[in-house]
Design a protein around this motif. Structure first.
Motif, PDB file in Angstrom:
ATOM      1  N   GLU A   1      33.947 -59.005  47.874  1.00 51.38           N
ATOM      2  CA  GLU A   1      33.632 -59.356  46.516  1.00 51.38           C
ATOM      3  C   GLU A   1      33.488 -60.885  46.311  1.00 51.38           C
ATOM      4  O   GLU A   1      34.156 -61.663  46.799  1.00 51.38           O
ATOM      5  CB  GLU A   1      34.999 -58.980  45.818  1.00 51.38           C
ATOM      6  CG  GLU A   1      34.887 -57.472  45.006  1.00 51.38           C
ATOM      7  CD  GLU A   1      35.843 -57.343  44.151  1.00 51.38           C
ATOM      8  OE1 GLU A   1      35.238 -57.485  42.943  1.00 51.38           O
ATOM      9  OE2 GLU A   1      36.951 -56.710  44.418  1.00 51.38           O
TER      10      GLU A   1
ATOM     11  N   PRO B   1      29.748 -53.095  34.412  1.00 50.36           N
ATOM     12  CA  PRO B   1      31.159 -53.395  35.193  1.00 50.36           C
ATOM     13  C   PRO B   1      31.793 -54.676  34.865  1.00 50.36           C
ATOM     14  O   PRO B   1      31.028 -55.769  34.300  1.00 50.36           O
ATOM     15  CB  PRO B   1      30.683 -53.539  36.578  1.00 50.36           C
ATOM     16  CG  PRO B   1      29.085 -53.996  36.568  1.00 50.36           C
ATOM     17  CD  PRO B   1      28.670 -52.961  35.282  1.00 50.36           C
ATOM     18  N   GLU B   2      32.887 -54.888  34.793  1.00 52.34           N
ATOM     19  CA  GLU B   2      33.701 -56.305  34.341  1.00 52.34           C
ATOM     20  C   GLU B   2      33.371 -57.291  35.557  1.00 52.34           C
ATOM     21  O   GLU B   2      33.012 -56.941  36.756  1.00 52.34           O
ATOM     22  CB  GLU B   2      35.247 -55.922  34.601  1.00 52.34           C
ATOM     23  CG  GLU B   2      35.969 -54.873  33.514  1.00 52.34           C
ATOM     24  CD  GLU B   2      37.168 -54.986  33.558  1.00 52.34           C
ATOM     25  OE1 GLU B   2      38.100 -55.876  33.430  1.00 52.34           O
ATOM     26  OE2 GLU B   2      37.831 -53.922  34.089  1.00 52.34           O
TER      27      GLU B   2
ATOM     28  N   ALA C   1      38.875 -59.035  36.920  1.00 59.67           N
ATOM     29  CA  ALA C   1      38.236 -57.805  36.866  1.00 59.67           C
ATOM     30  C   ALA C   1      38.988 -56.546  37.455  1.00 59.67           C
ATOM     31  O   ALA C   1      39.342 -56.647  38.702  1.00 59.67           O
ATOM     32  CB  ALA C   1      36.969 -57.935  37.272  1.00 59.67           C
ATOM     33  N   GLY C   2      39.150 -55.439  36.419  1.00 60.88           N
ATOM     34  CA  GLY C   2      40.036 -54.468  37.039  1.00 60.88           C
ATOM     35  C   GLY C   2      41.566 -54.524  37.002  1.00 60.88           C
ATOM     36  O   GLY C   2      42.107 -53.583  36.918  1.00 60.88           O
TER      37      GLY C   2
ATOM     38  N   GLY D   1      45.004 -50.606  38.188  1.00 64.38           N
ATOM     39  CA  GLY D   1      43.770 -51.522  38.552  1.00 64.38           C
ATOM     40  C   GLY D   1      43.204 -50.928  39.798  1.00 64.38           C
ATOM     41  O   GLY D   1      43.636 -50.118  40.468  1.00 64.38           O
ATOM     42  N   SER D   2      42.483 -51.849  40.315  1.00 64.31           N
ATOM     43  CA  SER D   2      41.855 -51.692  41.707  1.00 64.31           C
ATOM     44  C   SER D   2      41.646 -52.588  42.382  1.00 64.31           C
ATOM     45  O   SER D   2      41.607 -53.750  41.966  1.00 64.31           O
ATOM     46  CB  SER D   2      40.432 -50.918  41.401  1.00 64.31           C
ATOM     47  OG  SER D   2      39.912 -50.656  42.470  1.00 64.31           O
ATOM     48  N   GLU D   3      41.724 -52.944  43.887  1.00 63.49           N
ATOM     49  CA  GLU D   3      41.307 -53.819  44.615  1.00 63.49           C
ATOM     50  C   GLU D   3      40.003 -54.336  44.222  1.00 63.49           C
ATOM     51  O   GLU D   3      39.439 -55.375  44.531  1.00 63.49           O
ATOM     52  CB  GLU D   3      41.623 -53.526  46.031  1.00 63.49           C
ATOM     53  CG  GLU D   3      42.889 -53.245  46.479  1.00 63.49           C
ATOM     54  CD  GLU D   3      43.082 -52.792  47.922  1.00 63.49           C
ATOM     55  OE1 GLU D   3      42.169 -53.361  48.755  1.00 63.49           O
ATOM     56  OE2 GLU D   3      44.000 -52.149  48.334  1.00 63.49           O
TER      57      GLU D   3
ATOM     58  N   ALA E   1      36.430 -54.297  41.988  1.00 62.50           N
ATOM     59  CA  ALA E   1      35.775 -54.289  40.661  1.00 62.50           C
ATOM     60  C   ALA E   1      34.298 -53.350  40.903  1.00 62.50           C
ATOM     61  O   ALA E   1      33.779 -53.629  41.995  1.00 62.50           O
ATOM     62  CB  ALA E   1      35.838 -55.642  39.995  1.00 62.50           C
ATOM     63  N   PRO E   2      34.117 -52.723  39.949  1.00 59.96           N
ATOM     64  CA  PRO E   2      32.985 -52.114  39.914  1.00 59.96           C
ATOM     65  C   PRO E   2      31.889 -52.980  40.008  1.00 59.96           C
ATOM     66  O   PRO E   2      31.800 -54.079  39.590  1.00 59.96           O
ATOM     67  CB  PRO E   2      32.723 -51.346  38.619  1.00 59.96           C
ATOM     68  CG  PRO E   2      34.229 -51.310  38.116  1.00 59.96           C
ATOM     69  CD  PRO E   2      34.874 -52.435  38.678  1.00 59.96           C
TER      70      PRO E   2
END
Length: 246
Positions: free
Chosen positions: A27, A73-74, A79-80, A56-58, A60-61
């Motif tokens: 990312e 997506p953010e 983000a996330g 959340g998530s590691e 981001a989309p």
């Protein structure tokens, strides 16, 4: 209260002092972090802080319409993680020292880091290319009877290993030398045992080494009994976590 400011790398896992952490960084926000860490003089430690994610998530989309087909997506460092990233992370994490940071041809990075010291998250700053955090280092106090407890935990851990090996129908190496230092024992066992993230986080947050060891002794006995009846648990490594896709 003494604090330090470090880059922040949230993960869906818990990092313990002494645990080796391989990262596959792709990312852009984390690529920017690694590029900045590489700018540090060779004699300086390349450190960042790892915290476990509550919500959340590691990752981001990374493509329009995913996972929600009606939104884009953010973007950005948070983000996330919602409007208030502090609420998305567990308060206690671990400082990581990046021994190697290798850039790939595609612009991503392969990183090998080691957990060093626990820290408490005081604030999160999302104004830059990646998250940074104000952190309060946490001392590791021995507590009462840590030495005796460590001996009991090592015995219980050996029994747990044998049961785990049997559940996987394979042999576990018995040549691995386990440490004598109670705090090192407590972190090694916490990292190596097959436990869920909330339980590992609880062990990381223990008030002192003895408290962590007491909790581990109870957990190891319970898990060993469970494996005896439900022999189908996954393999784990004593000192190395799984490679994390950020």
């Amino acid at each position: 209260m003494t604090t330090v400011r470090l880059p922040l790398f949230p993960l869906n896992s818990v990092l313990f002092p002494g645990l080796v952490l391989p990262l596959n960084v792709f990312e852009e926000r984390y690529r920017a972090m690694m590029r900045d860490l590489l700018k540090s003089p060779d004699e300086e430690q390349r450190q960042f802080a790892v915290v476990a994610i509550r919500d959340g998530s590691e990752v981001a989309p990374s493509a329009p319409g995913l996972p929600d087909q009606t939104t884009r997506p953010e973007q950005g460092p948070a983000a996330g993680f919602g409007d208030d990233p502090m609420r998305a992370f567990h308060e206690v994490g671990c400082v990581a020292d990046a021994a190697t940071i290798r850039e790939r041809e595609d612009g991503g990075f392969e990183v090998l880091a080691t957990g060093t010291t626990r820290m408490r998250l005081r604030s999160v700053d999302a104004s830059g290319a990646y998250l940074t955090a104000e952190l309060e280092p946490l001392a590791e106090e021995p507590g009462d009877e840590a030495g005796a407890l460590a001996e009991g935990v090592l015995r219980a851990f050996r029994s747990y290993q044998k049961r785990l090996a049997g559940a996987r129908e394979r042999s576990l190496s018995t040549g691995t030398e386990l440490p004598d230092d109670p705090s090192v024992v407590s972190y090694l066992v916490a990292a190596a045992a097959v436990l869920d993230t909330p339980t590992k986080q609880r062990l990381l947050e223990a008030a002192d080494t003895a408290s962590r060891l007491r909790d581990e002794l109870t957990l190891l006995r319970s898990e060993t009994a469970i494996i005896r009846n439900l022999p189908s648990l996954p393999a784990t490594d004593l000192t190395r976590g799984t490679t994390s896709l950020n």
